[in-house]
Write an enzyme that holds these catalytic residues in place. Structure first.
Site, PDB file in Angstrom:
ATOM      1  N   LYS A  82       0.830  -1.207   0.000  1.00 30.59           N
ATOM      2  CA  LYS A  82       0.000   0.000   0.000  1.00 30.59           C
ATOM      3  C   LYS A  82       0.863   1.255   0.000  1.00 30.59           C
ATOM      4  O   LYS A  82       0.558   2.237  -0.691  1.00 30.59           O
ATOM      5  CB  LYS A  82      -0.925   0.002   1.230  1.00 30.59           C
ATOM      6  CG  LYS A  82      -1.757   1.272   1.358  1.00 30.59           C
ATOM      7  CD  LYS A  82      -2.731   1.188   2.510  1.00 30.59           C
ATOM      8  CE  LYS A  82      -3.553   2.489   2.602  1.00 30.59           C
ATOM      9  NZ  LYS A  82      -4.624   2.406   3.618  1.00 30.59           N
ATOM     10  N   HIS A 134      -9.182 -27.168 -36.430  1.00 23.58           N
ATOM     11  CA  HIS A 134     -10.375 -26.654 -35.760  1.00 23.58           C
ATOM     12  C   HIS A 134     -10.795 -27.528 -34.579  1.00 23.58           C
ATOM     13  O   HIS A 134     -11.946 -27.946 -34.464  1.00 23.58           O
ATOM     14  CB  HIS A 134     -11.521 -26.492 -36.751  1.00 23.58           C
ATOM     15  CG  HIS A 134     -11.244 -25.483 -37.824  1.00 23.58           C
ATOM     16  ND1 HIS A 134     -10.835 -24.195 -37.550  1.00 23.58           N
ATOM     17  CD2 HIS A 134     -11.295 -25.589 -39.172  1.00 23.58           C
ATOM     18  CE1 HIS A 134     -10.637 -23.538 -38.683  1.00 23.58           C
ATOM     19  NE2 HIS A 134     -10.909 -24.357 -39.693  1.00 23.58           N
TER      20      HIS A 134
END
Length: 521
Positions: A137, A280
């Site tokens: 922080k 595919h």
């Protein structure tokens, strides 16, 4: 911002002694706790133990040691606010400029088969995450180090900047730190919410938390108008496609990665030399052989049209012969995957600058869970790890398969597991002959597989067929028998099994049931 004082408190002590020595060599004062302090002191470093620093001893079996204003005040005070600095000065709290912390080994503890709830609870870190979050922080004034891999780069940067770390570096460390604590808390939540009434862990937690690291932003997704990125599990399963090293070629696309995964997961299930060609998301050619060259040549025969622009995977080292065979067929390939490549093969492949070549360690391991997003939710399942063996089979027809047919049936069923449902696979001699995938009806998949074989000039006379799920009607059996098949493998379990078996007997087919289906959606 020059580093003048550092607090070091680590569970994972890899490299920390060298890091502490490097800090001390640059004039940094060292604070530490418990076992870490003892190790540093025994190595000859001057270190202040946290109890002496705060004036309070570690207490409650070590549960309380760094939760003190003299620690968190020195971390959280904003250097740019006069009021903060005045408060710090009033209470005689020195600044802590670098915090090196990693947390109690919760994951390692709960991974033990005999772990108890009490053991797990004692390995939930409290002071560590508090220091990590406080430091992150206040990254504007504090560097937070949670990863041993950062030790040497940070020492190098400090040396280059007269003991200082840049704001950019501290912000980067803060991001990593918040990720570190988030994953730690996720592991705790996942495990605790998996406990049943007897506090025994179950497979699926009540709250399921996941986290992945972004590796790259892709050019686009399945289609050019979609955006996409590739993320990797921070602890990827051994042998997964995410462990690839790209040796050459253009950057991978979203579809490349998805198809590469399908090809790799299929080919690594074989223990003999194997080749899988995917287009595919479906295998369009799969074969085994005495060598990878033979496997490739057989796989290519199945559907040379679909193989154009496909993904090829091998479960062993690719050599010059394989690369030359691909070149002789002018086989355009999007991605080539193998656990290794000979120097000669690498030299030949280098001439194909756009060909993506991936090296992946061959480990037959699987993820704990498979995930699939749906609108507003997530489907989670264990992977399909069932590989049919001869002793799983039940002969249900008057005729039993021959030994050679049995080998092909097992091969075909293994391939069917990786074909989109409804899946039908004709095979013979250790190679696919025709593949029918993704149809709404099983009989249509059967017809398509037969048409594919015919278009490839491959005879289905005497072939074997695998179906990923039961035949709901006899029509599929009629079609495959008409095509020339002599043996069938399927899960069984239909209310019309008797009708299907009677059709097989009528056609003189051998049919075996596995009792396990392989839907793939």
């Amino acid at each position: 911002m020059k580093i003048r004082q550092a607090l070091i408190s680590v569970s994972d002590k890899r490299g920390v002694l060298e890091f502490a020595r490097g800090l001390a060599a640059q004039g940094v004062k060292l604070l530490s706790t418990g076992g870490t302090a003892k190790m540093l002191r025994e190595a000859g470093l001057t270190v202040t133990e946290i109890g002496d620093y705060t004036g309070f001893p570690e207490m409650l079996d070590g549960r309380v040691k760094t939760l003190h204003p003299k620690v968190h005040g020195g971390i959280l005070a904003r250097r740019d606010l006069p009021a903060h600095m005045a408060t710090i000065e009033k209470h005689g709290i020195p600044m802590i400029d670098l915090v090196c912390v990693n947390l109690y080994p919760f994951r390692e503890t709960v991974a033990k088969p005999d772990v108890t709830l009490a053991d797990a609870i004692e390995n939930i870190d409290i002071g560590g995450p508090a220091m990590v979050r406080s430091s992150a922080k206040n990254y504007a004034g504090v560097a937070i180090v949670t990863d041993p891999a950062d030790y040497q780069p940070l020492l190098d940067e400090m040396h280059a900047h007269e003991g200082a770390l840049t704001l950019e570096t501290r912000f980067s460390l803060a991001k990593k730190a918040f990720t570190h604590t988030a994953r730690y808390d996720s592991a705790i939540a996942n495990w605790l919410t998996s406990l049943d009434e007897q506090n025994q862990p179950q497979q699926f937690p009540a709250a399921f938390h996941t986290a992945y690291d972004r590796i790259e932003v892709l050019r686009y997704g399945e289609n050019p108008h979609q955006k996409a990125a590739f993320y990797r599990d921070p602890e990827p399963v051994a042998g997964g496609i995410a462990n690839f090293t790209q040796l050459q070629g253009k950057e991978l696309s979203y579809n490349n990665i998805a198809d590469a995964d399908a090809a790799w997961e299929c080919v690594k299930t074989f223990t003999t030399p194997a080749c899988v060609i995917v287009k595919h998301a479906n295998p369009c050619g799969v074969a085994i052989g005495a060598a990878h060259l033979e496997a490739y040549e057989k796989a290519f025969q199945t559907d040379s049209t679909s193989a154009f622009g496909g993904i090829i995977a091998f479960n062993g080292t690719v050599d010059v012969d394989v690369v030359n065979a691909m070149g002789a067929r002018k086989h355009f390939v999007e991605v080539l995957i193998a656990p290794g490549f000979t120097d000669g093969a690498r030299a030949l492949l280098a001439a194909k600058q756009n060909l993506r070549v991936l090296e992946v360690p061959l480990e037959r391991a699987y993820q704990a869970f498979e995930l699939k997003r749906i609108g507003g939710g997530l489907l989670v399942q264990t992977p399909d790890m069932f590989n049919v063996q001869p002793d799983h089979l039940k002969v249900v027809t008057k005729k039993a398969p021959t030994d050679a047919q049995l080998e092909d049936l097992l091969f075909a069923y293994r391939v069917a597991k990786f074909v989109k449902s409804n899946a039908i696979v004709f095979c013979g001699g250790g190679m696919t002959l025709g593949v029918g995938a993704g149809q709404m009806s099983r009989v249509d998949s059967t017809r398509i597989a037969a048409i594919k074989a015919k278009n490839a000039g491959l005879s289905l006379a005497g072939s074997c067929v695998a179906s990923d799920a039961f035949f709901p009607f006899r029509d599929g059996v009629d079609v495959l028998a008409e095509a020339g098949a002599l043996a069938v493998i399927q899960p069984g379990g239909s209310v019309r099994d008797a009708e299907v078996i009677a059709a097989a007997d009528e056609h003189g087919l051998a049919m075996v049931f596995t009792g396990a289906r392989h839907f793939r959606h």
